[in-house]
Design an enzyme around this catalytic site. Structure first.
Site, PDB file in Angstrom:
ATOM      1  N   GLU A  90      -8.601 -54.228  42.370  1.00 13.13           N
ATOM      2  CA  GLU A  90      -9.755 -54.514  41.537  1.00 13.13           C
ATOM      3  C   GLU A  90      -9.457 -54.141  40.085  1.00 13.13           C
ATOM      4  OE1 GLU A  90     -13.531 -54.006  44.441  1.00 13.13           O
ATOM      5  OE2 GLU A  90     -12.416 -52.194  44.045  1.00 13.13           O
ATOM      6  N   CYS A 103     -10.088 -52.171  32.432  1.00 16.30           N
ATOM      7  CA  CYS A 103      -9.597 -51.061  33.240  1.00 16.30           C
ATOM      8  C   CYS A 103      -8.665 -51.644  34.306  1.00 16.30           C
ATOM      9  CB  CYS A 103     -10.804 -50.355  33.857  1.00 16.30           C
ATOM     10  SG  CYS A 103     -10.369 -48.971  34.898  1.00 16.30           S
ATOM     11  N   CYS A 110      -3.942 -45.355  46.665  1.00 17.19           N
ATOM     12  CA  CYS A 110      -3.488 -44.192  45.908  1.00 17.19           C
ATOM     13  C   CYS A 110      -3.088 -43.099  46.876  1.00 17.19           C
ATOM     14  CB  CYS A 110      -4.613 -43.682  44.996  1.00 17.19           C
ATOM     15  SG  CYS A 110      -4.086 -42.333  43.897  1.00 17.19           S
ATOM     16  N   CYS A 114      -7.512 -37.244  45.696  1.00 19.56           N
ATOM     17  CA  CYS A 114      -8.513 -36.389  45.049  1.00 19.56           C
ATOM     18  C   CYS A 114      -9.786 -36.444  45.900  1.00 19.56           C
ATOM     19  CB  CYS A 114      -8.795 -36.875  43.625  1.00 19.56           C
ATOM     20  SG  CYS A 114      -7.331 -36.781  42.570  1.00 19.56           S
ATOM     21  N   CYS A 117     -12.673 -38.963  44.976  1.00 18.18           N
ATOM     22  CA  CYS A 117     -12.361 -40.349  44.601  1.00 18.18           C
ATOM     23  C   CYS A 117     -12.246 -41.243  45.824  1.00 18.18           C
ATOM     24  CB  CYS A 117     -11.057 -40.391  43.806  1.00 18.18           C
ATOM     25  SG  CYS A 117     -10.588 -42.063  43.315  1.00 18.18           S
ATOM     26  N   CYS A 333     -16.138 -45.387  37.797  1.00 17.71           N
ATOM     27  CA  CYS A 333     -14.981 -44.506  38.017  1.00 17.71           C
ATOM     28  C   CYS A 333     -14.977 -43.955  39.428  1.00 17.71           C
ATOM     29  CB  CYS A 333     -15.047 -43.276  37.106  1.00 17.71           C
ATOM     30  SG  CYS A 333     -14.911 -43.634  35.389  1.00 17.71           S
TER      31      CYS A 333
HETATM   32  N1  SAH Z   1      -5.035 -41.575  38.902  1.00 21.18           N
HETATM   33  C1  SAH Z   1      -5.384 -41.612  37.502  1.00 21.18           C
HETATM   34  C2  SAH Z   1      -6.040 -42.903  37.115  1.00 21.18           C
HETATM   35  C3  SAH Z   1      -7.398 -43.151  37.734  1.00 21.18           C
HETATM   36  S1  SAH Z   1      -8.584 -42.877  36.518  1.00 21.18           S
HETATM   37  C4  SAH Z   1      -6.221 -40.399  37.155  1.00 21.18           C
HETATM   38  O1  SAH Z   1      -6.598 -39.658  38.058  1.00 21.18           O
HETATM   39  O2  SAH Z   1      -6.488 -40.175  35.982  1.00 21.18           O
HETATM   40  C5  SAH Z   1     -10.034 -42.716  37.433  1.00 21.18           C
HETATM   41  C6  SAH Z   1     -10.946 -41.669  36.848  1.00 21.18           C
HETATM   42  O3  SAH Z   1     -12.142 -41.628  37.622  1.00 21.18           O
HETATM   43  C7  SAH Z   1     -10.332 -40.287  36.882  1.00 21.18           C
HETATM   44  O4  SAH Z   1     -10.606 -39.628  35.676  1.00 21.18           O
HETATM   45  C8  SAH Z   1     -11.087 -39.629  38.012  1.00 21.18           C
HETATM   46  O5  SAH Z   1     -11.168 -38.245  37.832  1.00 21.18           O
HETATM   47  C9  SAH Z   1     -12.440 -40.288  37.931  1.00 21.18           C
HETATM   48  N2  SAH Z   1     -13.158 -40.303  39.200  1.00 21.18           N
HETATM   49  C10 SAH Z   1     -12.637 -40.375  40.431  1.00 21.18           C
HETATM   50  N3  SAH Z   1     -13.615 -40.368  41.367  1.00 21.18           N
HETATM   51  C11 SAH Z   1     -14.780 -40.277  40.691  1.00 21.18           C
HETATM   52  C12 SAH Z   1     -16.159 -40.236  41.096  1.00 21.18           C
HETATM   53  N4  SAH Z   1     -16.514 -40.317  42.380  1.00 21.18           N
HETATM   54  N5  SAH Z   1     -17.097 -40.139  40.125  1.00 21.18           N
HETATM   55  C13 SAH Z   1     -16.748 -40.095  38.827  1.00 21.18           C
HETATM   56  N6  SAH Z   1     -15.478 -40.161  38.392  1.00 21.18           N
HETATM   57  C14 SAH Z   1     -14.506 -40.232  39.313  1.00 21.18           C
END
Ligand code: SAH
Length: 344
Positions: A90, A103, A110, A114, A117, A333
């Site tokens: 996506e 984006c 991945c 985390c 996420c 995000c």
């Molecule tokens: N792997 C890289 C690129 C992905 S960026 C990284 O971690 O930076 C995606 C962003 O969304 C990251 O800053 C992550 O912390 C944030 N993110 C992930 N899950 C989220 C959620 N449930 N709510 C808000 N932000 C989230």
């Protein structure tokens, strides 16, 4: 047969000279491949028919296939693309004032898991090829709301860009090359969960902004929320940011902090964050946790969010609250999942 969208300018130059053609042909082909988004070698209309026939024996142009476009009530557009092996990714186009930000996803799935996420829940399928990175830009230009021009690129979609290092560095350099996509250096941002050795390398290999997803202020909590921290703990990560070169250039560092109810949103967290960031010129994006079905985390209470924001600003740390874009189309995000919600 080589896919031109998988080739850098240097790759094209050596291929062209192997075919006994003049070096300027590489420049023409490069311009057509990325900037002018040719769909085929036949589309390169200022190259003679004879030469095009010859090139077609060696090169093709292949991209990704957008199979679904969703538009949010806030103007955000998410598109789902099918890759040649059937995997899906996506990409999200976010209008914000005069900006139009794309984006980009860097991996299908991945591996970093985390806890907050959604993308990481099903693990990693594979790295995206250069052609699959570049094609997201080319398709986004067609699918953008109101046919507006893209102004900014962020590598903040599915996956960890620095875990697909080789292809991502090639892509970043084509993005900022005036003869490539031609974005200005300070409008391209690569985001990482904190792969420290790759941050150090990136400083030499590309000239772009860096975003780092921090989301915790102690190793104890970060170890749980972001397992990468067990390998590269906070002290090492902060040290790599201090060393990230920006002198004389307009590179920025952004700290992303996903604020989660009861986990990392206390006044003590705000104070520790201020201390961690002292000596690092950066701004902070506070992202209230975006909910999704598979997670039991919750967004912070309003007063916690405001308190956290004020504490940073009062201490002279520039902080912005980034509210979720495209929530109604699962584009915010951390909620991208390669369309499992759409197809299964
Ligand atoms: N792997 C890289 C690129 C992905 S960026 C990284 O971690 O930076 C995606 C962003 O969304 C990251 O800053 C992550 O912390 C944030 N993110 C992930 N899950 C989220 C959620 N449930 N709510 C808000 N932000 C989230």
């Amino acid at each position: 047969m080589k896919n031109l969208r998988d080739m850098t300018y240097e790759d094209m130059l050596s291929s062209v000279s192997a075919l006994d053609e003049k070096p300027y042909r590489a420049e023409q082909i490069y311009g057509w491949t990325y900037n002018k988004a040719a769909a085929s070698v036949d589309g390169m209309t200022d190259i003679s028919k004879g030469l095009r026939e010859k090139l077609k024996d060696w090169f093709c142009i292949a991209g990704i296939e957008p199979v679904e476009r969703l538009e949010s009530s806030d103007g955000t557009v998410k598109f789902l693309s099918r890759l040649e092996d059937g995997k899906k990714i996506e990409s999200v186009i976010i209008p914000e004032g005069r900006r139009l930000t794309l984006c980009v996803s860097s991996q299908a799935g991945c591996a970093f898991a985390c806890a907050f996420c959604r993308t990481g829940k099903a693990g990693l399928s594979r790295n995206l090829h250069l052609s699959e990175l570049a094609s997201q830009v080319i398709e986004a230009k067609r699918l953008a709301p109101g046919n507006k021009e893209l102004t900014n690129i962020v590598l903040m979609g599915m996956g960890e860009p620095l875990a697909n290092y080789g292809n991502v560095v090639k892509f970043l350099n084509i993005l900022v090359d005036p003869k490539g996509f031609g974005f200005s250096h300070n409008r391209v941002t690569v985001s990482t969960c904190g792969v420290v050795p790759a941050i150090k390398k990136l400083a030499h290999d590309a000239d772009v902004n860096l975003a780092v997803s921090l989301s915790a202020t102690t190793d104890e909590v970060r170890d749980i929320l972001m397992p990468i921290n067990r390998k590269y703990p906070l002290a090492l990560l902060m040290e790599s940011l201090k060393a990230y070169p920006r002198t004389g250039k307009k590179r920025h560092i952004t700290i992303e902090y996903v604020l989660i109810k009861g986990l990392n949103d206390s006044p003590a967290d705000a104070s520790r964050l201020i201390r961690l960031l002292s000596g690092i010129k950066c701004k902070v994006n506070i992202i209230p946790f975006n909910t999704f079905a598979e997670s039991s985390f919750e967004p912070p209470a309003d007063e916690r969010l405001r308190g956290f924001h004020n504490a940073l600003n009062d201490a002279g740390v520039t902080a912005l609250i980034r509210t979720g874009k495209g929530i109604d189309i699962q584009a915010a995000c951390g909620t991208l999942a390669g369309g499992r919600d759409i197809f299964e």
